[in-house]
Scaffold this active site. Structure first.
Site: not given
Ligand code: 3HC
Length: 695
Positions: A62, A101, A104, A124
């Protein structure tokens, strides 16, 4: 232009999401998905559908940035249901990181194919959340309850081959994912859709949930989303799919609204902000770092050398004593051995790592080294001598770094004729484990040296935070306020183990007295002897100084603030120390009293916050988030509280200010005069997060 497009390839419709950088499911992506699925479904020529992503990854989750705003339709759970309800088979093609997400959505598709290098995960929990778009109901159906709990409670990713073995994906290919996905779509076209919601959840012994709860109670320390994840999976076993999803949604919304999730989300973004430094961008030239030397083979030097060797850099380690050097090399060997024992490294990794290590004690051999990191004794004269020698021998352009934790970088640089090449690289002990690297810029440090240091931190898989020069930089300067309050509380009536227990229960990784014993009370003692501007206060670090003066250095001497049984790392309260503290209180005329937990927490944590505010005012930190990242990753501050500055914002700066004023009135202005920044923000109803560094 919509970030989601539909392209027809014969009988297969290919839906592509292109929403850089990580294809997060922001509102336009969700809306685009609904539209494209409907279009493909209605198109009479289309028999099956592929869902894939452009760029470096499949959907990484998400859009976390949207969580602070009011929810916007269409909602993610509805999208996943919509995809699953599609009458034509939908194949998800996974590359990069199909997280949260993203997974999912993939589980809402009828088939999943992944390239070998892809990873799947439901991280998450790391954001104080639970999978809120049916992940908690679908994953147990695909992977079984036990595996699903493991994946969701750890939040750790699973490589594609493991995802295949666990039943999460149907097929793994080595290359050319798009072609393979289209082939799979053709293969399954005409078959009735195969829906995860229709799968049964394999029966499990209810003790699985009890066991998971007890593990969580032990390890998750006050986090509440893990228990909710367990509850959701339990519901998957005894409710219908729809009822399970409904319950999951409610619990997800509770998590999303929680301060814990806000703190964890703040930490997530703050860690990514640290790399953004004014004046440095993608065009800033970098200096090559293909060789490293470490001067000083003590615990810190050996840890730094090991961290560099692990990043595949050749390292030369030096020490002015032969025994010291031998001990350092032995430590590095032990670290490699431990890596092999834990299964993190192969024998070949260890052999190759050790082959990159060389030793010596002649400065001339450093002439060609790209980066020298000095990790010698914390004494300005010693450091100046080393830097003057480095200046003499190192090639132009070598980066000369000091691992000092408190000393003045400019003073160290003044021992050279190349202050622009001198920088602080402050590692945290144990250097191969702790993720933080304070990058301390001196007055003259060149921009490319800072940019290269940030890059170097990344190479070591650390979080580099650029800070200004000044006693203790950010982390240790704040530690002094925190430690000062701990020490004063001891004299005023709180026992060491009480203070430690209160702060541990609040979320700190360890209490301050246990930390002191671990780090060695002699270390702080020596640093205080080096300082010229100690407060004029006989109570200041009085107990620590007395103990260090008695040779009670902590764990290493078996006695410090606590007593340690031979070989044990957990201390027990020592009546001798208690008597010493009480005696000292008496001598200093301090009337001991009973002190409650709230006062212990507020004095220690607001000690941090007020110093953090001064650090911002002084321009030593670029942003409050940097301070938070430093305290979370270097000092065991609870991540779910978002770091000291975020925590203060969450409490409300008006309340923090009022409490600080109360402490000033009770304990004096010497330590509790509110910093102007705190006062002003409290008056204006502002937050630290609004702070923008001037100049
Ligand atoms: N939402 C918004 N922005 C995100 C994001 C997300 N889910 N994931 C990454 N970003 C952004 C980062 O803030 C960063 O932004 P910036 O360049 O402006 O600083 C950019 O994307 C690149 O991210 P990273 O620097 O972390 O890049 P990496 O290549 O090192 O890692 C990744 C990529 C493995 C995808 C890592 O970013 C990550 O782990 N992201 C989070 C994944 C996550 O937690 N997903 C679950 C979200 S909650 C959800 O999905 C709820 C659902 O169940 C309803």
């Amino acid at each position: 232009m919509s970030p989601v497009s539909l392209l027809q390839d014969g009988e297969v419709a290919v839906i592509t999401i292109d929403n850089p950088p990580v294809n997060a499911l922001s509102q336009p992506v969700r809306a685009g998905l609904v539209r494209c699925i409907a279009d493909a479904e209605q198109d009479g020529q289309v028999r099956s559908i592929v869902l894939m992503c452009a760029g470096r990854t499949f959907i990484a989750g998400a859009d976390i940035r949207e969580f602070d705003r009011p929810p916007m339709e269409p909602h993610l759970p509805d999208i996943v249901s919509r995809i699953e309800a599609c009458m034509k088979p939908v194949v998800a093609a996974l590359h990069g990181t199909a997280f949260g997400g993203g997974l999912e959505v993939a589980m809402g598709c009828h088939y999943r194919i992944a390239v070998e290098t892809a990873q799947v995960g439901l991280p998450e929990v790391k954001l104080g959340l639970l999978p809120g778009a049916s992940g908690t109901q679908r994953l147990p159906r695909l992977a079984g309850v036990q595996k699903a709990l493991e994946i969701m409670l750890s939040g750790d990713p699973l490589p594609a081959p493991e995802a295949l073995a666990s039943g999460i994906v149907d097929r793994v290919v080595q290359t050319d994912l798009a072609t393979a996905a289209i082939a799979l779509a053709l293969e399954v076209s005409g078959r009735p859709p195969r829906r995860v919601r229709d799968l049964p959840v394999a029966a499990v012994d209810p003790s699985v949930f009890e066991q998971a709860r007890s593990n969580v109670a032990e390890r998750a320390r006050g986090l509440f989303s893990p228990a909710k994840i367990i509850r959701c999976v339990e519901m998957a076993t005894d409710l219908s799919f729809d009822a399970g999803c409904e319950a999951e949604r409610q619990l997800f919304l509770e998590c999303k609204a929680s301060p814990q999730s806000a703190g964890l989300r703040h930490a997530f973004f703050a860690e990514r902000e640290t790399g953004k430094v004014p004046g440095i961008d993608g065009d800033t030239p970098l200096r090559p770092v293909n060789s490293v030397a470490v001067i000083g083979a003590g615990t810190m030097g050996a840890g730094i050398a090991y961290a560099c060797l692990s990043a595949r850099l050749p390292v030369r380690i030096m020490d002015n004593s032969r025994e010291g050097l031998e001990q350092g090399v032995a430590t590095i060997r032990e670290l490699f051995d431990a890596g092999v024992k834990r299964g993190k490294l192969s024998d070949a990794d260890r052999t190759a790592g050790l082959a990159r290590l060389s030793t010596g004690n002649d400065y001339e051999s450093l002439a060609d080294t790209d980066l020298v990191i000095e990790a010698a004794f914390e004494n300005i004269a010693v450091k100046k001598e080393i830097f003057s020698a480095l200046d003499r021998v190192c090639k132009p352009g070598s980066i000369l770094a000091t691992n000092t934790s408190t000393l003045d970088i400019d003073a160290i640089a003044s021992a050279t004729n190349r202050a622009a090449d001198v920088i602080g690289l402050h590692f945290f002990s144990p250097a191969h484990v702790m993720r933080l690297l304070e990058i301390v810029r001196g007055r003259a440090t060149a921009t490319d040296v800072i940019a290269t240091s940030l890059q170097f931190a990344k190479r070591l898989r650390k979080i580099g935070v650029v800070v200004g020069n000044g006693f203790g930089f950010v982390g240790n300067r704040m530690l002094y306020s925190y430690g000062r309050e701990n020490q004063l509380l001891l004299l005023e009536g709180a026992a060491p183990e009480v203070i430690d227990r209160v702060l541990y229960d609040w979320g700190m990784a360890m209490g301050p007295n246990a930390v002191g014993d671990l780090a060695g009370l002699d270390v702080g003692y020596r640093i205080r002897r080096e300082r010229s501007n100690l407060p004029d206060d006989p109570r200041y670090y009085r107990v620590a100084d007395l103990l260090a003066g008695m040779g009670r250095f902590g764990q290493k001497t078996g006695k410090g603030m606590y007593l340690y049984e031979k070989g044990s790392r957990s201390g027990v309260p020592d009546p001798e120390v208690q008597a010493l503290i009480e005696n000292e209180s008496k001598k200093l005329g301090i009337v001991r009293r009973s002190i409650d937990a709230a006062e212990i927490i507020d004095r220690c944590i607001y000690g941090l916050v007020t110093e953090g505010a001064r650090i911002l005012q002084d321009g030593i930190a670029l942003r409050p988030g940097d301070i938070d990242v430093i305290w979370i990753n270097g000092y065991g501050f609870p991540r779910h509280r978002g770091g000291p500055m975020h925590y203060a914002d969450a409490v409300g700066l008006d309340r923090v200010y009022a409490r600080v004023c109360e402490f000033r009135d009770r304990f004096g202005a010497q330590y509790w005069q509110p910093p102007p920044l705190l006062e002003q923000l409290a008056r204006d109803g502002g937050t630290f997060s609004q702070f923008v560094a001037s100049g």
